[in-house]
Write a protein that holds these residues in place. Structure first.
Motif, short mmCIF file in Angstrom:
data_model
loop_
_atom_site.label_atom_id
_atom_site.label_comp_id
_atom_site.label_asym_id
_atom_site.label_seq_id
_atom_site.Cartn_x
_atom_site.Cartn_y
_atom_site.Cartn_z
N PRO A 218 -0.79 -3.03 -16.06
CA PRO A 218 -1.52 -2.37 -14.98
C PRO A 218 -1.14 -2.89 -13.61
O PRO A 218 -1.23 -2.20 -12.62
N ASP A 219 -0.65 -4.14 -13.54
CA ASP A 219 -0.27 -4.70 -12.24
C ASP A 219 0.88 -3.92 -11.63
O ASP A 219 1.12 -3.98 -10.43
N LEU A 220 1.65 -3.25 -12.47
CA LEU A 220 2.85 -2.60 -11.98
C LEU A 220 2.61 -1.14 -11.62
O LEU A 220 3.51 -0.46 -11.18
N GLU A 221 1.40 -0.66 -11.88
CA GLU A 221 1.12 0.69 -11.42
C GLU A 221 0.99 0.67 -9.91
O GLU A 221 0.71 -0.35 -9.31
N GLU A 222 1.17 1.82 -9.31
CA GLU A 222 1.05 1.85 -7.85
C GLU A 222 -0.34 1.39 -7.45
O GLU A 222 -1.34 1.92 -7.90
N PRO A 223 -0.42 0.37 -6.60
CA PRO A 223 -1.73 -0.13 -6.25
C PRO A 223 -2.47 0.77 -5.28
O PRO A 223 -1.86 1.47 -4.49
N VAL B 266 0.86 -1.18 0.00
CA VAL B 266 0.00 0.00 0.00
C VAL B 266 0.90 1.23 0.00
O VAL B 266 1.68 1.43 0.94
N PRO B 267 0.82 2.07 -1.05
CA PRO B 267 1.79 3.15 -1.21
C PRO B 267 1.72 4.20 -0.13
O PRO B 267 2.72 4.86 0.15
N THR B 268 0.55 4.36 0.50
CA THR B 268 0.41 5.42 1.50
C THR B 268 0.82 4.98 2.90
O THR B 268 0.84 5.79 3.83
N LEU B 269 1.13 3.71 3.07
CA LEU B 269 1.52 3.20 4.39
C LEU B 269 3.02 3.00 4.46
O LEU B 269 3.68 2.74 3.45
#
Ligand code: ATP
Length: 328
Positions: A310-315, A101-104
């Motif tokens: 798309p799997d490699l974009e930031e989830p 999770v990019p925000t954590l």
């Protein structure tokens, strides 16, 4: 006498997609057992059914026929809530694209499955895992501040945090340079040897599979062979024998993939890669190298491309773990 416990069992496992002339048999009546406390590699060329088998074993997908047992539990017998609990509590996942999770922060990512389950963190276990993975000084970093190898080590910690019955890795080293890949593979090996963890890993790569106790070979949706305690060389030889057509194709690929600029890796940003290179003196993944001849096939047949995959974009938070695995 050694007593063998079965961590997961597939019986007559079949998965088909489409119908009529468009029908694809992804998995064809496969019988397969995962032995508890072993590291199993599922190998095979693209399209052979590796991911399908793994997703069915991990209760992430529903078979067309046959059964899956996790321990003594028949997955098909479970209703939604117990199925979600089984995925959350008894299974760990490591994905090729890290799926943090990019925000954590790293710490928050590691304890996320426990937080969602409303369970307390076992601090001793947390400290031990973080120590073994060399993440102690990275816990307050967000994924964008970590190299690809570090992100995948965070994903490894997350997968082991709730001491699952089985950790499933889907090409966990597919986006990593050879040094970072070896670190992740060594950790998985150590988790089996020291913690008694059961690990199942899908891979194209003979080097990765050489860390496993057992390699099973899939072809056209069937298990066609298996080896125990095989070296990388043994595995490459077996692959040439089992997949002669693919091996010939892979051998014809002479050129490694073009080097990414600014050492940016799939799953991380160029900014991150560049800043880390400056700040940490090279703790950043370098250009991915083909590891064994079949790695060439991986790159040739749609290797990682953050632009188009798309799997490699930031989830997003929702995408970062399989939703079904956590909170249905
Ligand atoms: N959702 C789907 N719809 C239709 N066909 C599918 C679907 N998922 C997989 N398949 C097909 O099932 C077969 C097995 O696919 P699978 O992804 O399991 O192979 P794989 O060995 O994991 O391949 P790769 O290494 O390329 O990921 C392939 O022919 C694939 O095209």
């Amino acid at each position: 006498m050694t007593v063998v416990t079965i961590a997961a069992r597939a019986t007559g496992l079949t998965k088909t997609y489409g119908q009529g002339t468009a029908k694809v048999v992804a998995l064809d009546a496969v019988d397969f057992e995962v032995v508890q406390g072993e590291f199993t590699a599922i190998m095979g060329p693209s399209g052979s059914g590796k991911s399908t088998l793994m997703h069915l074993l991990a209760a992430l997908d529903t078979p067309t026929g046959g059964t899956v047992h996790i321990g003594d539990t028949d997955v098909a017998s479970l209703k939604d809530t117990p199925l979600t609990e089984l995925r959350r509590d008894r299974i760990g996942f490591i994905f090729q694209a890290f799926n943090l999770v990019p925000t954590l922060t790293a710490r928050e990512n590691i304890v996320l499955p426990l937080a969602i389950a409303g369970r307390k963190v076992d601090q001793d276990w947390f400290d031990r895992i973080v120590d073994v993975l060399g993440l102690a000084d990275r816990l307050t970093h967000k994924p964008s501040e970590l190299s690809g190898g570090q992100q995948q080590r965070v994903a490894c910690a997350r997968a082991l945090m709730n001491r699952p019955d089985i950790v499933f890795g889907d090409e966990p080293t597919g986006n990593l340079d050879s040094t970072s890949a070896s670190e992740v593979l060594s950790f998985l090996r150590r988790s089996v040897d020291e913690f008694g963890q059961t690990v199942v890993m899908v891979t194209h790569d003979a080097h990765a599979a050489s860390y496993a106790d057992r390699a099973v070979f899939l072809s056209d949706g069937r298990i066609v062979d298996e080896m125990r305690g095989a070296s990388q060389e043994d595995l490459l030889l077996a692959m040439s024998r089992i997949y002669p057509r693919h091996d010939a194709q892979a051998s014809n690929v002479q050129e490694p993939p073009e080097a990414p600029t600014a050492t940016a890796q799939p799953g991380e940003t160029a900014t991150t890669a560049a800043s880390e290179a400056g700040e940490t003196g090279g703790d950043v993944d370098e250009q991915p190298e083909p590891r064994g001849r079949f790695a060439a096939e991986l790159y040739r047949e749609g290797g990682p491309d953050p632009e188009s995959d798309p799997d490699l974009e930031e989830p997003t938070i929702e995408q970062s773990m399989p939703r079904r695995a956590l909170m249905d």
